[in-house]
Scaffold this active site. Sequence first.
Site, PDB file in Angstrom:
ATOM      1  N   ASP A  48     -39.750   2.609  17.570  1.00 57.37           N
ATOM      2  CA  ASP A  48     -40.791   2.552  18.609  1.00 57.37           C
ATOM      3  C   ASP A  48     -41.127   3.876  19.283  1.00 57.37           C
ATOM      4  O   ASP A  48     -41.459   3.913  20.477  1.00 57.37           O
ATOM      5  CB  ASP A  48     -40.414   1.525  19.687  1.00 57.37           C
ATOM      6  CG  ASP A  48     -40.440   0.099  19.177  1.00 57.37           C
ATOM      7  OD1 ASP A  48     -40.950  -0.131  18.072  1.00 57.37           O
ATOM      8  OD2 ASP A  48     -39.935  -0.788  19.881  1.00 57.37           O
ATOM      9  N   LYS A  92     -43.014  -4.384  13.089  1.00 60.51           N
ATOM     10  CA  LYS A  92     -42.377  -5.549  13.699  1.00 60.51           C
ATOM     11  C   LYS A  92     -43.215  -6.013  14.881  1.00 60.51           C
ATOM     12  O   LYS A  92     -44.040  -5.256  15.401  1.00 60.51           O
ATOM     13  CB  LYS A  92     -40.955  -5.219  14.145  1.00 60.51           C
ATOM     14  CG  LYS A  92     -40.868  -4.212  15.283  1.00 60.51           C
ATOM     15  CD  LYS A  92     -39.412  -3.933  15.652  1.00 60.51           C
ATOM     16  CE  LYS A  92     -39.290  -2.881  16.734  1.00 60.51           C
ATOM     17  NZ  LYS A  92     -39.724  -3.275  18.049  1.00 60.51           N
ATOM     18  N   CYS A 135     -35.229  -3.013  22.001  1.00 56.63           N
ATOM     19  CA  CYS A 135     -35.367  -2.890  20.551  1.00 56.63           C
ATOM     20  C   CYS A 135     -34.176  -2.218  19.884  1.00 56.63           C
ATOM     21  O   CYS A 135     -33.760  -2.632  18.805  1.00 56.63           O
ATOM     22  CB  CYS A 135     -36.662  -2.172  20.216  1.00 56.63           C
ATOM     23  SG  CYS A 135     -38.096  -3.084  20.857  1.00 56.63           S
TER      24      CYS A 135
END
Length: 196
Positions: free
Chosen positions: A15, A107, A140
């Site tokens: 991310d 994702k 995450c």
Amino acid sequence: MGQQNWKKTALLVIDMQKDFVLPGAVLQVKGGEAVVPNVIKAVDVARRRGMLIVWVVREHDPYGRDVELFRKNLYKAGKPGPTSKGHQGSELVDGLVIHDEDYKLVKTRFSAFFATNLHSVLKVAGIESIVVVGVQTPNCVRQTVFDAVALDYPSVTVIVDATAAATPEVHSANIFDMKNIGIETPTLEQWREADE
């Protein structure tokens, strides 16, 4: 950290996208911008070692049809929400570039393993060890790490100064929890010096 077979190790970059890292972004992780240089260095080290690099990114439908319920309010008709596919906020921050030999994994939830083909990709590539960098530590990063442990990866590492959370306290508490389940937590320098 011991002897490592880098060809059987993957670096997961989680991310590191503009909507999570840049100041003023809707989903900005306050500590994210500070770790960008170390994430860049970790990617460079992984490339020199011949490791598989997996770029784990969120890319959502602009209308939020695939987003978690608690984030639905961020997606309004006529205005794309955070990390919407094809929009600037979903791009990697400057200095991070996906190469042809890398793998990009999209994702829509916290864990890189949840409802994705990551486990299959890693197994087919002969990956036994995972190293994680990116944001954010309690969400995450942590979910991915705990799933890797549940999937019996023998070695899971989180580079502590190439991961970040909203505050140093939140980051430290989550690193502490991960250490308690056997996760290795070196600094970038310690990881870089391993086997070199």
